[in-house]
Design an enzyme around this catalytic site. Structure first.
Site, short mmCIF file in Angstrom:
data_model
loop_
_atom_site.label_atom_id
_atom_site.label_comp_id
_atom_site.label_asym_id
_atom_site.label_seq_id
_atom_site.Cartn_x
_atom_site.Cartn_y
_atom_site.Cartn_z
N GLU A 1 6.12 -3.18 -3.48
CA GLU A 1 6.87 -2.98 -2.24
C GLU A 1 7.22 -4.32 -1.60
OE1 GLU A 1 6.22 -1.54 2.33
OE2 GLU A 1 5.20 -0.34 0.79
N ASN B 1 -2.84 1.56 -0.13
CA ASN B 1 -3.18 2.33 1.06
C ASN B 1 -4.46 3.12 0.86
OD1 ASN B 1 -2.52 5.48 0.85
ND2 ASN B 1 -1.01 4.42 -0.40
N HIS C 1 1.50 4.76 -7.03
CA HIS C 1 0.25 4.17 -7.50
C HIS C 1 -0.83 5.25 -7.62
CE1 HIS C 1 1.31 -0.27 -6.49
NE2 HIS C 1 1.61 0.07 -7.72
N THR D 1 4.58 -1.28 4.54
CA THR D 1 4.41 0.00 5.23
C THR D 1 2.98 0.50 5.24
OG1 THR D 1 4.96 1.21 3.19
CG2 THR D 1 6.77 0.76 4.73
N CYS E 1 2.33 11.60 1.43
CA CYS E 1 3.23 11.44 2.57
C CYS E 1 4.63 11.90 2.16
CB CYS E 1 3.28 9.97 3.00
SG CYS E 1 3.90 8.86 1.72
#
Length: 287
Positions: free
Chosen positions: A127, A221, A43, A163, A14
């Protein structure tokens, strides 16, 4: 007929990760040496190893960065860490994802307005720890509605979200808060890139015979992408490197789907696809 490989419409690095990598790589040649990241920059163990080869090494804490420059990881940190680094005379390169900084700002705003803050996310995640540091000690972390049972809720509750969480996880917690609190103010801070990757993975998994998810096992994620694919009922394999792929996974598969977490560079996806082609005899018409 040979199977076909399709890469999800949204997959891989991203904006925030790409920015962090660019900052770290530029720092290797321009910032005061030695250059260290404070914790893993992202990560993805393979990327961390590649950065080390370029001269950007890893420090688990400021005590391991006694001189030179320190790169703040994409996940962000509590404000005191940056202050401490500068007080030690270190050059600070802040690679915190701008979307993570948006969560920090929302947390500060809600607390300043008198809301008790609930952070929807993984307790202990870097985070989330950074978000908590911007909440003046008034935040609690939950990942599911049941986690609220041990929390004495105030009348006014504010909500932000890690997020990389799913919208389903946020909705479930908010539904329970609406039942128990007088006023609930929600700031949906899920990154659009996360939502796009999850939606694309879900759509492809619904059509594919097998899914391969590429990315660090320590990446929240990426793990969620694997979970989403598995929940579709499709056989799903989460790998960090192409070396982990196995021929048996692709037996009788007509469509092999590939997706990747937001901390997975395009080159890693390409290597995985090339390896799948060799192992399965597949063709790739959508790369």
């Amino acid at each position: 007929m040979a199977p076909r490989i399709e890469v999800a419409a949204h997959a891989g690095v991203c904006y925030g990760v790409e920015r962090a990598l660019d900052l770290a790589e530029k720092a290797a040649g321009t910032a005061p040496a030695p250059v260290r990241t404070l914790g893993p920059l992202i990560h993805n163990p393979l990327v961390v190893a590649e950065l080390a080869e370029r001269g950007v090494t890893l420090a688990e804490s400021l005590d391991g960065a006694d001189a030179g420059s320190v790169v703040i990881r994409a996940h962000g940190v509590v404000p005191e860490v940056i202050e401490d680094a500068r007080a030690r005379g270190l050059s600070v390169i802040d690679a915190t994802c701008p979307y993570v900084k948006r969560v920090h700002a929302a947390a500060e705003r809600l607390v300043s307005q008198g809301f008790q803050l609930i952070v929807v996310g993984e307790g202990g995640h870097p985070e989330v720890e950074g978000i908590m540091g911007h909440a003046d000690g008034r935040a609690r972390v939950v990942s599911r509605p049941e986690d609220l049972d041990g929390i004495e809720l105030e009348r006014r509750v504010g909500v932000v979200v890690q997020t990389t969480q799913t919208l389903d996880a946020l909705d479930a917690v908010v539904a329970e808060l609406l039942r128990r609190a007088d006023e609930v103010h929600v700031v949906n801070t899920i990154c659009s890139a996360t939502q796009e990757r999850q939606a694309a993975a879900r759509e492809l998994a619904a059509r594919a015979d097998v899914m391969v998810v590429v990315g660090g096992r320590n990446s929240g994620n990426t793990r969620r992408l694997a979970q989403i694919c598995a929940e579709s009922g499709t056989a799903t394999h989460h790998i960090e490197s192409a070396d982990e792929l196995r021929t048996a996974w692709f037996t009788d598969a007509a469509l092999i789907g590939v997706t990747a977490g937001a901390s997975t560079p395009a080159a890693h996806i390409e290597r995985a696809v090339a390896a799948i082609e060799r192992l399965s005899g597949a063709s790739d018409g959508t790369r």
